[in-house]
Design an enzyme around this catalytic site. Structure first.
Site, PDB file in Angstrom:
ATOM      1  N   LYS A 103      42.261 -31.894 -40.463  1.00  0.00           N
ATOM      2  CA  LYS A 103      42.560 -30.491 -40.809  1.00  0.00           C
ATOM      3  C   LYS A 103      43.186 -30.474 -42.191  1.00  0.00           C
ATOM      4  CE  LYS A 103      42.223 -26.406 -38.834  1.00  0.00           C
ATOM      5  NZ  LYS A 103      41.212 -25.972 -37.859  1.00  0.00           N
TER       6      LYS A 103
HETATM    7  P1  NAD Z   1      40.726 -15.155 -39.831  1.00  0.00           P
HETATM    8  O1  NAD Z   1      41.542 -15.376 -41.041  1.00  0.00           O
HETATM    9  O2  NAD Z   1      39.287 -14.738 -39.966  1.00  0.00           O
HETATM   10  O3  NAD Z   1      41.421 -14.061 -38.867  1.00  0.00           O
HETATM   11  C1  NAD Z   1      42.740 -14.163 -38.414  1.00  0.00           C
HETATM   12  C2  NAD Z   1      43.091 -12.824 -37.773  1.00  0.00           C
HETATM   13  O4  NAD Z   1      44.385 -12.896 -37.184  1.00  0.00           O
HETATM   14  C3  NAD Z   1      43.139 -11.669 -38.763  1.00  0.00           C
HETATM   15  O5  NAD Z   1      42.620 -10.509 -38.128  1.00  0.00           O
HETATM   16  C4  NAD Z   1      44.621 -11.490 -39.023  1.00  0.00           C
HETATM   17  O6  NAD Z   1      44.947 -10.186 -39.451  1.00  0.00           O
HETATM   18  C5  NAD Z   1      45.156 -11.798 -37.641  1.00  0.00           C
HETATM   19  N1  NAD Z   1      46.558 -12.158 -37.613  1.00  0.00           N
HETATM   20  C6  NAD Z   1      47.244 -12.957 -38.452  1.00  0.00           C
HETATM   21  N2  NAD Z   1      48.519 -13.032 -38.080  1.00  0.00           N
HETATM   22  C7  NAD Z   1      48.633 -12.281 -36.964  1.00  0.00           C
HETATM   23  C8  NAD Z   1      49.694 -11.950 -36.095  1.00  0.00           C
HETATM   24  N3  NAD Z   1      50.934 -12.407 -36.322  1.00  0.00           N
HETATM   25  N4  NAD Z   1      49.431 -11.164 -35.026  1.00  0.00           N
HETATM   26  C9  NAD Z   1      48.187 -10.705 -34.799  1.00  0.00           C
HETATM   27  N5  NAD Z   1      47.144 -10.963 -35.586  1.00  0.00           N
HETATM   28  C10 NAD Z   1      47.380 -11.734 -36.656  1.00  0.00           C
HETATM   29  O7  NAD Z   1      40.842 -16.501 -38.976  1.00  0.00           O
HETATM   30  P2  NAD Z   1      39.877 -17.031 -37.847  1.00  0.00           P
HETATM   31  O8  NAD Z   1      38.913 -17.964 -38.472  1.00  0.00           O
HETATM   32  O9  NAD Z   1      39.398 -15.893 -37.016  1.00  0.00           O
HETATM   33  O10 NAD Z   1      40.889 -17.948 -37.015  1.00  0.00           O
HETATM   34  C11 NAD Z   1      41.729 -17.417 -35.997  1.00  0.00           C
HETATM   35  C12 NAD Z   1      42.178 -18.556 -35.111  1.00  0.00           C
HETATM   36  O11 NAD Z   1      41.046 -19.228 -34.562  1.00  0.00           O
HETATM   37  C13 NAD Z   1      42.992 -19.656 -35.809  1.00  0.00           C
HETATM   38  O12 NAD Z   1      43.920 -20.187 -34.894  1.00  0.00           O
HETATM   39  C14 NAD Z   1      41.949 -20.706 -36.131  1.00  0.00           C
HETATM   40  O13 NAD Z   1      42.502 -21.998 -36.285  1.00  0.00           O
HETATM   41  C15 NAD Z   1      41.104 -20.608 -34.879  1.00  0.00           C
HETATM   42  N6  NAD Z   1      39.743 -21.129 -35.004  1.00  0.00           N
HETATM   43  C16 NAD Z   1      38.879 -20.652 -35.933  1.00  0.00           C
HETATM   44  C17 NAD Z   1      37.581 -21.142 -35.971  1.00  0.00           C
HETATM   45  C18 NAD Z   1      36.552 -20.601 -36.921  1.00  0.00           C
HETATM   46  O14 NAD Z   1      35.370 -21.019 -36.840  1.00  0.00           O
HETATM   47  N7  NAD Z   1      36.885 -19.660 -37.788  1.00  0.00           N
HETATM   48  C19 NAD Z   1      37.181 -22.167 -35.107  1.00  0.00           C
HETATM   49  C20 NAD Z   1      38.089 -22.631 -34.156  1.00  0.00           C
HETATM   50  C21 NAD Z   1      39.360 -22.092 -34.108  1.00  0.00           C
END
Ligand code: NAD
Length: 424
Positions: free
Chosen positions: A113
């Site tokens: 990561k």
């Molecule tokens: P992103 O940046 O696209 O979206 C994150 C979202 O969370 C946004 O809507 C943001 O406004 C919101 N957010 C941030 N802080 C917040 C809070 N305190 N309360 C509520 N909402 C909040 O990110 P993403 O890619 O959707 O990732 C989200 C999660 O999923 C992370 O934990 C990431 O590690 C995990 N993840 C992502 C992927 C991927 O393919 N993108 C894969 C596996 C896991």
């Protein structure tokens, strides 16, 4: 309960949460302590400082990290996060989760990561490009299609991946699309990758609903986080016939017991000035804390770590939690949810659809032959369903919850590989 709150409160450190589950799984597996010790620490941690000339003429230094937890099953794989909250412990936890995740869904990758401490929302495109290229330069000897393959995570997306491909290709004097995944389609990205994590969350939710005897059209669902994972999970779960009664993002929570039209909300975010749900008027505004405690059948935390803790776990009403985010539940909250009888599909299984299709993207890059979206989705769905069924039956067989079962499946595989490779 009071004791739990006392010992958990000071840190909420995702590395502690990862380590506590790892210890339980190691003990249940009866794993040799010396091999277990190898799995507890990352292979390497790199800290880089990246100077960027900002648009206002000031030179600013950004701290970045890359942690390779394991390369025993193959090249290490894991996203890059841009956020002010990024720190080394968080990146170490996320890297280890990637190791277990790849092993659980049976793809030939280790775990890594990366992250940069920055606020991408306050940076211009020009500044973000310089930062991303600087990070790639600094990590050119770590990244590589056969060594370490980044991908997007919170705060990064296809554009950042395009800059990494370009910078890395310039350094090595040849196009190297397979060095990252989650790229734009024209630059070697895979059809279906953008939706893959949310799709895997939907497949996990659907599989778990079948185990619990829940009928989609009679279920309600709440989704925390409305970025890539949250919005797409919400859209696809809605398409199963489930009513989505609340969504949220950094601007707060939005609740409508009659149901929220998710495409409507996605269009709202795309067109609104702040690129968030701020001002979304088709639901009542609530807080991000309240959203987790709403009456619902399914809860999908898809924002960030440490959202369900020993402070609020006993107030959760959902029967099923499908973890779209990495580490949304702390280790101490696990036992409370267990006691409440909530079925938790853990992060290292539920959100593995993204890394699965990342693997398909890498395979396509190396073959120079590109698949249809239908083929990607079919293979991705199959991989997720197989992994779910495997972890579910493992949990039944060993009398453990799905989280510990998933850790056990992942850890056992990595530990066996470690022993076979030997060379100590
Ligand atoms: P992103 O940046 O696209 O979206 C994150 C979202 O969370 C946004 O809507 C943001 O406004 C919101 N957010 C941030 N802080 C917040 C809070 N305190 N309360 C509520 N909402 C909040 O990110 P993403 O890619 O959707 O990732 C989200 C999660 O999923 C992370 O934990 C990431 O590690 C995990 N993840 C992502 C992927 C991927 O393919 N993108 C894969 C596996 C896991």
């Amino acid at each position: 309960m009071t004791d739990l709150i006392k010992d958990e409160k000071p840190s909420h450190n995702p590395l502690d949460s990862m380590m506590k589950r790892l210890e339980i799984a190691i003990e249940k597996l009866g794993l040799d302590e010396q091999f277990a010790n190898v799995l507890k620490v990352p292979d390497r941690c790199v800290i880089v400082n990246i100077p960027v000339m900002m648009d206002d003429g000031n030179l600013k230094v950004f701290e970045g990290y890359r942690v390779v937890h394991s390369s025993h099953l193959g090249p290490s794989k894991g996203g890059i996060r841009y956020s002010m909250d990024v720190n080394l412990d968080e990146v170490k936890a996320l890297a280890a989760w990637m190791t277990w995740k790849c092993a659980v869904v049976n793809i030939p990758y280790g775990g890594a990561k990366g992250g940069i401490k920055c606020n991408p929302r306050e940076m211009s495109t020009n500044e973000l490009e310089k930062l991303t290229r600087g990070y790639t330069q600094a990590l050119k000897s770590v990244f590589g299609p056969d060594s370490d393959i980044p991908a997007p995570d919170m705060g990064t997306g296809p554009q950042e991946m395009a800059w990494i491909v370009d910078e890395y290709s310039k350094i090595f004097g040849q196009n190297s699309f397979a060095v990252v995944t989650g790229k734009p389609i024209v630059l070697g990205g895979s059809l279906g990758r953008f939706e893959a994590t949310g799709r895997g969350v939907m497949v996990s939710a659907r599989s778990a609903m079948a185990k619990l005897g829940l009928k989609a059209t009679e279920c309600t669902c709440v989704v925390q986080g409305f970025g890539n994972v949250g919005s797409i999970s919400a859209k696809l779960i809605e398409q199963l016939g489930v009513k989505i009664t609340a969504i949220s993002d950094i601007s707060g929570g939005y609740y409508n017991p009659e149901g929220i039209d998710i495409m409507d909300a996605i269009d709202y975010v795309a067109n609104c000035e702040f690129k968030s749900l701020e001002g979304f008027a088709k639901a009542d505004k609530i807080t991000n804390e309240e959203i987790l405690e709403l009456e619902c059948d399914i809860l999908v935390p898809a924002a960030m770590e440490d959202q369900i803790t020993s402070d609020n776990a006993s107030n959760i009403k959902a029967k099923l939690i499908v973890e779209g985010a990495n580490g949304p539940t702390t280790a101490n909250a696990d036992s409370i949810l267990n006691d409440l009888g909530v079925l938790v599909v853990p992060d290292i299984l539920a959100n593995a659809g993204g890394v699965t299709v990342s693997y398909f993207e890498w395979v396509q890059n190396r073959l120079g032959y590109y698949w249809t979206e239908e083929r990607v989705n079919r293979r991705g769905d199959r991989a997720m369903k197989t992994a779910f069924d495997n972890v579910y039956s493992y949990s039944e067989k060993h009398g453990v919850n799905m989280r510990i079962a998933a850790y056990m499946v992942g850890i056992e595989k990595v530990a066996n590989t470690l022993k076979l490779r030997g060379g100590f």
